[in-house]
Design a protein around this motif. Structure first.
Motif, PDB file in Angstrom:
ATOM      1  N   LYS A 240       0.835  -1.209   0.000  1.00  0.00           N
ATOM      2  CA  LYS A 240       0.000   0.000   0.000  1.00  0.00           C
ATOM      3  C   LYS A 240       0.863   1.250   0.000  1.00  0.00           C
ATOM      4  N   ILE A 241       0.545   2.160  -0.926  1.00  0.00           N
ATOM      5  CA  ILE A 241       1.322   3.389  -1.054  1.00  0.00           C
ATOM      6  C   ILE A 241       1.138   4.288   0.157  1.00  0.00           C
ATOM      7  N   SER A 242      -0.045   4.271   0.763  1.00  0.00           N
ATOM      8  CA  SER A 242      -0.276   5.139   1.919  1.00  0.00           C
ATOM      9  C   SER A 242       0.610   4.734   3.097  1.00  0.00           C
ATOM     10  N   ILE A 243       0.778   3.458   3.312  1.00  0.00           N
ATOM     11  CA  ILE A 243       1.651   2.994   4.399  1.00  0.00           C
ATOM     12  C   ILE A 243       3.104   3.343   4.092  1.00  0.00           C
ATOM     13  N   LYS A 244       3.488   3.219   2.826  1.00  0.00           N
ATOM     14  CA  LYS A 244       4.852   3.578   2.439  1.00  0.00           C
ATOM     15  C   LYS A 244       5.129   5.045   2.750  1.00  0.00           C
ATOM     16  N   LEU A 245       4.175   5.906   2.411  1.00  0.00           N
ATOM     17  CA  LEU A 245       4.375   7.335   2.642  1.00  0.00           C
ATOM     18  C   LEU A 245       4.362   7.679   4.128  1.00  0.00           C
ATOM     19  N   ILE A 246       3.552   6.978   4.916  1.00  0.00           N
ATOM     20  CA  ILE A 246       3.540   7.206   6.359  1.00  0.00           C
ATOM     21  C   ILE A 246       4.890   6.823   6.964  1.00  0.00           C
ATOM     22  N   VAL A 247       5.434   5.681   6.559  1.00  0.00           N
ATOM     23  CA  VAL A 247       6.748   5.252   7.061  1.00  0.00           C
ATOM     24  C   VAL A 247       7.822   6.240   6.619  1.00  0.00           C
ATOM     25  N   LEU A 248       7.730   6.726   5.391  1.00  0.00           N
ATOM     26  CA  LEU A 248       8.685   7.713   4.884  1.00  0.00           C
ATOM     27  C   LEU A 248       8.625   8.995   5.704  1.00  0.00           C
ATOM     28  N   CYS A 249       7.426   9.497   5.964  1.00  0.00           N
ATOM     29  CA  CYS A 249       7.282  10.715   6.766  1.00  0.00           C
ATOM     30  C   CYS A 249       7.776  10.508   8.192  1.00  0.00           C
ATOM     31  N   PHE A 250       7.537   9.322   8.758  1.00  0.00           N
ATOM     32  CA  PHE A 250       8.047   9.018  10.093  1.00  0.00           C
ATOM     33  C   PHE A 250       9.574   9.084  10.118  1.00  0.00           C
ATOM     34  N   MET A 251      10.213   8.515   9.113  1.00  0.00           N
ATOM     35  CA  MET A 251      11.671   8.522   9.063  1.00  0.00           C
ATOM     36  C   MET A 251      12.204   9.953   8.979  1.00  0.00           C
ATOM     37  N   MET A 252      11.633  10.746   8.095  1.00  0.00           N
ATOM     38  CA  MET A 252      12.109  12.119   7.932  1.00  0.00           C
ATOM     39  C   MET A 252      11.888  12.941   9.207  1.00  0.00           C
ATOM     40  N   THR A 253      10.739  12.753   9.838  1.00  0.00           N
ATOM     41  CA  THR A 253      10.456  13.472  11.080  1.00  0.00           C
ATOM     42  C   THR A 253      11.393  13.038  12.201  1.00  0.00           C
ATOM     43  N   ALA A 254      11.657  11.740  12.289  1.00  0.00           N
ATOM     44  CA  ALA A 254      12.566  11.241  13.331  1.00  0.00           C
ATOM     45  C   ALA A 254      13.966  11.811  13.148  1.00  0.00           C
ATOM     46  N   ILE A 255      14.427  11.898  11.919  1.00  0.00           N
ATOM     47  CA  ILE A 255      15.758  12.455  11.665  1.00  0.00           C
ATOM     48  C   ILE A 255      15.794  13.935  12.034  1.00  0.00           C
ATOM     49  N   LEU A 256      14.744  14.659  11.672  1.00  0.00           N
ATOM     50  CA  LEU A 256      14.697  16.078  12.023  1.00  0.00           C
ATOM     51  C   LEU A 256      14.670  16.281  13.535  1.00  0.00           C
ATOM     52  N   ILE A 257      13.861  15.515  14.230  1.00  0.00           N
ATOM     53  CA  ILE A 257      13.777  15.650  15.685  1.00  0.00           C
ATOM     54  C   ILE A 257      15.113  15.289  16.336  1.00  0.00           C
ATOM     55  N   TYR A 258      15.766  14.277  15.809  1.00  0.00           N
ATOM     56  CA  TYR A 258      17.022  13.800  16.389  1.00  0.00           C
ATOM     57  C   TYR A 258      18.167  14.796  16.199  1.00  0.00           C
ATOM     58  N   LEU A 259      18.255  15.414  15.028  1.00  0.00           N
ATOM     59  CA  LEU A 259      19.405  16.264  14.716  1.00  0.00           C
ATOM     60  C   LEU A 259      19.147  17.766  14.806  1.00  0.00           C
TER      61      LEU A 259
ATOM     62  N   ALA B 175      19.859  18.324   5.662  1.00  0.00           N
ATOM     63  CA  ALA B 175      20.550  17.590   4.604  1.00  0.00           C
ATOM     64  C   ALA B 175      20.220  16.104   4.652  1.00  0.00           C
ATOM     65  N   TYR B 176      20.298  15.503   5.834  1.00  0.00           N
ATOM     66  CA  TYR B 176      20.029  14.066   5.938  1.00  0.00           C
ATOM     67  C   TYR B 176      18.551  13.750   5.796  1.00  0.00           C
ATOM     68  N   SER B 177      17.698  14.638   6.230  1.00  0.00           N
ATOM     69  CA  SER B 177      16.267  14.414   6.055  1.00  0.00           C
ATOM     70  C   SER B 177      15.900  14.444   4.573  1.00  0.00           C
ATOM     71  N   ILE B 178      16.441  15.412   3.860  1.00  0.00           N
ATOM     72  CA  ILE B 178      16.166  15.505   2.416  1.00  0.00           C
ATOM     73  C   ILE B 178      16.824  14.350   1.667  1.00  0.00           C
ATOM     74  N   LEU B 179      18.047  14.004   2.035  1.00  0.00           N
ATOM     75  CA  LEU B 179      18.746  12.910   1.359  1.00  0.00           C
ATOM     76  C   LEU B 179      18.014  11.583   1.534  1.00  0.00           C
ATOM     77  N   THR B 180      17.704  11.226   2.767  1.00  0.00           N
ATOM     78  CA  THR B 180      17.041   9.940   3.006  1.00  0.00           C
ATOM     79  C   THR B 180      15.614   9.938   2.475  1.00  0.00           C
ATOM     80  N   GLY B 181      14.896  11.016   2.719  1.00  0.00           N
ATOM     81  CA  GLY B 181      13.518  11.090   2.243  1.00  0.00           C
ATOM     82  C   GLY B 181      13.422  11.139   0.726  1.00  0.00           C
ATOM     83  N   GLY B 182      14.312  11.899   0.110  1.00  0.00           N
ATOM     84  CA  GLY B 182      14.299  11.997  -1.344  1.00  0.00           C
ATOM     85  C   GLY B 182      14.649  10.687  -2.028  1.00  0.00           C
ATOM     86  N   LEU B 183      15.667  10.006  -1.511  1.00  0.00           N
ATOM     87  CA  LEU B 183      16.050   8.728  -2.108  1.00  0.00           C
ATOM     88  C   LEU B 183      14.972   7.662  -1.913  1.00  0.00           C
TER      89      LEU B 183
END
Length: 125
Positions: A67-86, A96-104
């Motif tokens: 499901k694409i919706s679950i993929k996008l939710i996991v992607l947003c979680f990853m980007m948010t976690a990186i932003l909160i962490y750094l 930089a890392y949020s855009i790099l990981t999220g974009g790829l």
């Protein structure tokens, strides 16, 4: 079905390989622009490994979910976690890392969907 899963895993594997290459050149650019990585007196090398491992796990999950919706939710979680962490201490690295990981990961999702369509077309003929 197995062919689609294998193709998705392969696409996301290449996203992880591209991450390593872009990270190498990004760190070189960062050193050139801002000085050494520890020029501020703090080394966060282990945090970069944590972000890389998170990126690999997220790509594995995204490659196996249909499901694409679950993929996008996991992607947003990853980007948010990186932003909160750094973000509090390392704003340049956070973005930089949020855009790099999220974009790829987003690119890998898009490419794997196109590959899925190609596989479905070929199997339908």
């Amino acid at each position: 079905m197995m062919m689609r899963i294998a193709a998705g895993l392969l696409v996301h594997f290449f996203a992880c390989v591209i991450y390593v290459v872009l990270n190498y050149y990004g760190v070189s650019l960062y050193k050139y622009m801002f000085g050494g990585l520890t020029s501020r007196g703090v080394s966060i090398g282990i945090a970069m490994y944590l972000i890389f491992y998170l990126f690999i796990v997220v790509n594995l999950i995204v490659a196996l979910v249909t499901k694409i919706s679950i993929k996008l939710i996991v992607l947003c979680f990853m980007m948010t976690a990186i932003l909160i962490y750094l973000l509090p201490l390392y704003p340049v690295r956070a973005f930089a890392y949020s855009i790099l990981t999220g974009g790829l990961t987003a690119l890998a999702i898009f490419v794997s969907r196109k590959v899925d369509e190609l596989i479905l077309q070929r199997s339908g003929k």
